[in-house]
Write a protein that holds these residues in place. Structure first.
Motif, short mmCIF file in Angstrom:
data_model
loop_
_atom_site.label_atom_id
_atom_site.label_comp_id
_atom_site.label_asym_id
_atom_site.label_seq_id
_atom_site.Cartn_x
_atom_site.Cartn_y
_atom_site.Cartn_z
N GLU A 229 10.91 -21.99 15.59
CA GLU A 229 9.85 -22.20 14.61
C GLU A 229 10.41 -22.96 13.41
N LYS A 230 9.69 -23.99 13.00
CA LYS A 230 10.06 -24.76 11.81
C LYS A 230 8.83 -24.96 10.93
N GLN A 231 9.07 -24.92 9.65
CA GLN A 231 8.02 -25.14 8.65
C GLN A 231 8.47 -26.27 7.74
N ILE A 232 7.54 -27.14 7.36
CA ILE A 232 7.82 -28.09 6.29
C ILE A 232 7.69 -27.30 5.00
N VAL A 233 8.82 -27.02 4.37
CA VAL A 233 8.86 -25.98 3.32
C VAL A 233 8.53 -26.48 1.92
N GLY A 234 8.63 -27.79 1.71
CA GLY A 234 8.37 -28.34 0.38
C GLY A 234 8.08 -29.82 0.47
N GLY A 235 8.05 -30.46 -0.69
CA GLY A 235 7.76 -31.89 -0.70
C GLY A 235 8.64 -32.64 -1.67
N LEU A 236 9.07 -33.82 -1.26
CA LEU A 236 9.73 -34.77 -2.14
C LEU A 236 8.82 -35.99 -2.11
N LEU A 237 8.02 -36.12 -3.18
CA LEU A 237 6.86 -37.00 -3.10
C LEU A 237 6.66 -37.87 -4.33
N GLY A 238 6.33 -39.15 -4.07
CA GLY A 238 5.90 -40.01 -5.15
C GLY A 238 4.60 -39.52 -5.74
N HIS A 239 3.73 -38.98 -4.89
CA HIS A 239 2.44 -38.48 -5.38
C HIS A 239 2.62 -37.35 -6.40
N TRP A 240 3.67 -36.57 -6.21
CA TRP A 240 3.92 -35.45 -7.13
C TRP A 240 4.58 -35.89 -8.44
N SER A 241 4.77 -37.21 -8.60
CA SER A 241 5.29 -37.70 -9.89
C SER A 241 4.17 -37.81 -10.92
N VAL A 242 2.92 -37.58 -10.48
CA VAL A 242 1.77 -37.55 -11.40
C VAL A 242 1.03 -36.23 -11.21
N TRP A 243 0.40 -35.76 -12.29
CA TRP A 243 -0.35 -34.49 -12.25
C TRP A 243 0.53 -33.38 -11.69
N THR A 244 1.79 -33.37 -12.13
CA THR A 244 2.81 -32.51 -11.52
C THR A 244 2.56 -31.03 -11.75
N LYS A 245 2.08 -30.66 -12.92
CA LYS A 245 1.84 -29.23 -13.17
C LYS A 245 0.81 -28.67 -12.20
N LYS A 246 -0.24 -29.44 -11.93
CA LYS A 246 -1.25 -28.99 -10.97
C LYS A 246 -0.70 -29.01 -9.54
N ALA A 247 0.21 -29.93 -9.27
CA ALA A 247 0.86 -29.96 -7.96
C ALA A 247 1.68 -28.69 -7.74
N VAL A 248 2.38 -28.26 -8.78
CA VAL A 248 3.17 -27.03 -8.70
C VAL A 248 2.25 -25.83 -8.44
N GLU A 249 1.12 -25.77 -9.13
CA GLU A 249 0.18 -24.67 -8.93
C GLU A 249 -0.38 -24.68 -7.51
N LEU A 250 -0.69 -25.86 -7.01
CA LEU A 250 -1.20 -25.98 -5.64
C LEU A 250 -0.14 -25.53 -4.63
N PHE A 251 1.10 -25.94 -4.86
CA PHE A 251 2.20 -25.56 -3.97
C PHE A 251 2.39 -24.04 -3.97
N GLU A 252 2.28 -23.42 -5.12
CA GLU A 252 2.42 -21.96 -5.20
C GLU A 252 1.31 -21.27 -4.43
N GLN A 253 0.11 -21.83 -4.44
CA GLN A 253 -0.98 -21.28 -3.66
C GLN A 253 -0.71 -21.43 -2.16
N VAL A 254 -0.15 -22.57 -1.78
CA VAL A 254 0.24 -22.77 -0.39
C VAL A 254 1.25 -21.72 0.04
N GLN A 255 2.27 -21.51 -0.78
CA GLN A 255 3.29 -20.51 -0.45
C GLN A 255 2.69 -19.12 -0.30
N GLN A 256 1.75 -18.78 -1.18
CA GLN A 256 1.11 -17.47 -1.13
C GLN A 256 0.31 -17.30 0.15
#
Length: 351
Positions: A229-256
């Motif tokens: 079993e493998k999971q894509i655990v995170g992101g290294l993204l150009g898209h996350w260079s903008v609106w980053t605080k909301k990206a972090v919140e979205l990622f935390e919801q994904v983890q939850q």
């Protein structure tokens, strides 16, 4: 050698923005703006940052600009000032032929970067064996973050067998999967799962067109050793260079949701909204020609950058792209961190 704390954070998964380049209108470095961006990512809650990568503009290496060492140094200074060097994943972009990539790896390792994100861009005439040899030589200097770059911005198709051999390199610790292609993405996941180091390599999405779905998908791969079993655990993204605080919140919801084993429909909706935003920011309608300028445009609208200028004149917004970005700002205000940036941008820029 990668530290245990950084290695564990890498394996657990986090948000790693690809760091843009702050310029003045005459294309000289806006040092205050460059520092402000790093401060923004730190305070937005990112778990790391990647500097000297495609979003930073590969041309920083060109002799006429000579900005590679400067921008890597500025980011490290801000990370050190924030006192987070032990718990913040520092990724340096590495590019060019073997000699250049080795030179950059030596500089990055000396500066204190944890990993090198090794681009295969510009080497389309190299065989896969030559690319693997290059990777092995660079891995002898700095821990490696593999990078599957999409063809539209200079990457190439690489085989399942290439990625399986790449995963066997002892000092490879993560792979950024960014071909913007489901088939190629699956090649990398299958290859890592089938390798003897499958539990040592963290998979990160770079597929800006499929961010949330990548993060929510659990892969069960049949290998000679059984099901892995493998999971894509995170992101290294150009898209996350903008609106980053909301990206972090979205990622935390994904983890939850992943921990609970239940994927909310709200996340799937958010995933499509993020993809729509990326289409505008990255200029998918014009084969991503305005991708870097689009990111810079968003940051300039927020006051983090002075303008959307890029080092190369041909790197600019495409016709209609500004209007599309305006649509995204209007249609998805809940994805934006404008209030957070507005409250802090003057402080970040002043130092």
């Amino acid at each position: 050698m990668i530290s245990k704390k950084i290695k564990q954070k890498l394996l657990d998964g986090t948000v790693i923005p690809a760091h843009p380049l702050a310029l003045n209108e005459d294309k000289t470095l806006d040092e205050n703006g460059q520092r402000a961006l790093t401060r923004y990512y730190i305070e937005a809650g990112a778990g790391g940052v990647a500097v000297g990568v495609h979003t930073t503009q590969f041309e920083i290496r060109d002799p006429e600009f000579n900005l590679y060492e400067k921008v890597l140094g500025l980011a490290m200074e801000e990370i050190e000032t924030a006192g987070i060097t032990q718990d913040f994943i520092k990724v340096a972009g590495l590019a060019g032929n073997t000699e250049q990539a080795v030179k950059e790896a030596m500089f990055a390792a000396d500066k204190g970067y944890d990993l090198g994100l090794l681009s295969m861009g510009g080497l389309n005439d190299w065989s896969e064996e030559e690319l693997l040899d290059r990777a092995g030589k660079v891995a002898a200097i700095i821990p490696l973050f593999g990078f599957y770059l999409q063809p539209a911005v200079g990457g190439r198709r690489l085989s399942y067998h290439f990625w399986k051999a790449f995963a066997e390199i002892p000092n490879v610790h993560a792979i950024k999967i960014a071909p913007f292609d489901r088939y190629c993405t699956l090649d990398v996941v299958r290859a890592v799962a089938a390798s003897t180091r499958n539990d040592q390599i963290a998979l990160y999405t770079g597929n800006d067109d499929n961010i949330v779905a990548d993060l929510l998908t659990n892969y069960k791969i049949q290998t000679d050793q059984g099901v892995v079993e493998k999971q894509i655990v995170g992101g290294l993204l150009g898209h996350w260079s903008v609106w980053t605080k909301k990206a972090v919140e979205l990622f935390e919801q994904v983890q939850q949701d992943r921990k609970q084993g239940h994927i909310s429909s709200d996340l799937l909706i958010a995933g499509q909204e993020v993809t729509d935003a990326n289409a505008a920011f990255f200029d998918s309608a014009n084969q991503f020609k305005g991708s870097i300028a689009g990111i810079n445009e968003v940051l300039s609208r927020q006051g983090l950058l002075k303008g959307n200028w890029c080092l190369m004149d041909h790197e600019r917004l495409s016709p209609g792209q500004s209007e599309e970005i305006e649509r995204i700002f209007s249609q998805y205000p809940h994805l934006s961190d404008d209030e957070f940036v507005s409250a802090n941008v003057n402080r970040w820029r002043q130092g």
